[in-house]
Design a protein around this motif. Structure first.
Motif, mmCIF file in Angstrom:
data_model
loop_
_atom_site.group_PDB
_atom_site.id
_atom_site.type_symbol
_atom_site.label_atom_id
_atom_site.label_comp_id
_atom_site.label_asym_id
_atom_site.label_seq_id
_atom_site.Cartn_x
_atom_site.Cartn_y
_atom_site.Cartn_z
ATOM 1 N N VAL A 35 -3.071 4.355 -8.366
ATOM 2 C CA VAL A 35 -3.259 5.589 -9.123
ATOM 3 C C VAL A 35 -2.582 6.755 -8.424
ATOM 4 N N LEU A 36 -1.888 7.578 -9.182
ATOM 5 C CA LEU A 36 -1.133 8.712 -8.653
ATOM 6 C C LEU A 36 -1.366 9.939 -9.505
ATOM 7 N N ALA A 90 11.781 10.085 -12.285
ATOM 8 C CA ALA A 90 11.670 8.661 -11.998
ATOM 9 C C ALA A 90 11.270 7.907 -13.260
ATOM 10 N N PRO A 91 11.851 6.721 -13.502
ATOM 11 C CA PRO A 91 11.451 5.935 -14.672
ATOM 12 C C PRO A 91 10.035 5.409 -14.505
ATOM 13 N N LYS A 92 9.370 5.170 -15.608
ATOM 14 C CA LYS A 92 8.009 4.644 -15.566
ATOM 15 C C LYS A 92 7.972 3.296 -14.856
ATOM 16 N N GLN A 105 -9.497 0.497 -14.886
ATOM 17 C CA GLN A 105 -10.363 0.602 -13.709
ATOM 18 C C GLN A 105 -11.075 1.942 -13.742
ATOM 19 N N PHE A 106 -12.365 1.979 -13.399
ATOM 20 C CA PHE A 106 -13.155 3.194 -13.592
ATOM 21 C C PHE A 106 -12.917 4.246 -12.522
ATOM 22 N N SER A 107 -12.265 3.866 -11.431
ATOM 23 C CA SER A 107 -11.888 4.828 -10.396
ATOM 24 C C SER A 107 -10.535 4.414 -9.840
ATOM 25 N N SER A 108 -9.972 5.262 -8.994
ATOM 26 C CA SER A 108 -8.659 4.954 -8.423
ATOM 27 C C SER A 108 -8.704 3.817 -7.417
ATOM 28 N N GLN A 156 -4.507 1.463 -15.992
ATOM 29 C CA GLN A 156 -4.052 1.888 -17.315
ATOM 30 C C GLN A 156 -3.864 3.387 -17.462
ATOM 31 N N GLU A 157 -4.162 4.155 -16.428
ATOM 32 C CA GLU A 157 -3.781 5.561 -16.467
ATOM 33 C C GLU A 157 -2.265 5.700 -16.349
#
Length: 254
Positions: free
Chosen positions: A20-21, A30-32, A65-68, A212-213
């Motif tokens: 997660v970022l 930057a490309p995905k 995921q519910f957190s990073s 999925q973020e």
């Protein structure tokens, strides 16, 4: 090191953040996805032409995921939900990540998965998968591991054999512990997700991403996946430094 990688390191502060970022820190140019990954909507031919039992059994249960730091609990929850299927009765709920943690009453896994937590080692992923099966009375399943140490041709062939066998049925599931950045071209850090399909003809594997973020499911080549499994975690990840990955294979016992 890219700007994206630097940003992730700044966020980590020694913890493993499961990919997660902060968008504010991302390199807008930057490309995905880098050259080693292709998003599912761009590569649909295999799922259109094959039965792909794992994809249809597990993809409906893969949730963010519910957190990073919660990639491990997200992946394990999706795996057991896929194995058990949709509950038969209207009054029964689908297992969630938080409900699974509450059921296990394991403060260590809860802490590792909380925001800012360290994340899990490969051996801890095995341990918590075993504990989950026991807590859910899934005694007819067992856990096997594949933890490669080299990326040579013999290991690559063994990896392909595991993927091919897994692709033939939805009665088992592969959780993969890997360096996400090797595949996505983004950060240098450990991550856990599910294997969703294996296209043997093209030697491509589909990763059902719980991060999925930032991502949706993507395909990568089997050699790249092996490289991602065997690349040691960098020092920025504190207690996970030098950690490598592999498969946690949940299958029928006996």
């Amino acid at each position: 090191m890219t700007l994206v990688s630097l940003a992730r390191v700044a966020l980590l502060s020694g913890a493993a953040f499961c990919g997660v970022l902060s968008s504010a820190m991302a390199d807008e140019n930057a490309p995905k996805l880098g050259p080693n990954a292709t998003s599912l909507p761009e590569e649909t031919d295999y799922l259109r032409q094959s039965s792909a039992p794992d994809y249809w059994a597990y993809s409906p249960f893969v949730k963010p995921q519910f957190s990073s730091s919660a990639c491990s609990i997200a992946a394990v929850t999706a795996a057991v939900n896929g194995l058990r299927g949709l509950p038969k009765l209207a009054e029964d709920t689908v297992l969630t990540q938080t409900t699974l943690l509450e059921t296990l009453e394991d403060s260590t896994w809860a802490g590792l998965s909380a925001e800012g937590g360290d994340g899990v080692t490969f051996s801890q992923l095995v341990e918590y998968t075993d504990k989950t099966l026991a807590a859910l009375d899934m005694a007819d399943y067992q856990v096997e591991t594949f933890k490669p140490t080299t990326a040579d041709e013999a290991t690559l062939e063994k990896l392909r054999a595991i993927l091919a066998a897994n692709e033939s049925t939805a009665e088992d599931v592969l959780l993969t512990y890997f360096n996400q950045g090797v595949v996505t071209g983004d950060w240098d850090g450990p991550h856990v997700s599910l294997i969703g399909a294996y296209n043997a003809a093209k030697d491509r594997v589909l990763i059902l991403e719980v991060d999925q973020e930032w991502y949706i499911p993507y395909w990568t080549s089997v050699p790249v996946l092996l490289e991602a499994m065997t690349k040691p975690t960098s020092a920025e990840h504190g207690v996970l430094e030098n950690e490598t990955g592999g498969f946690v294979h949940v299958k029928r016992a006996g």
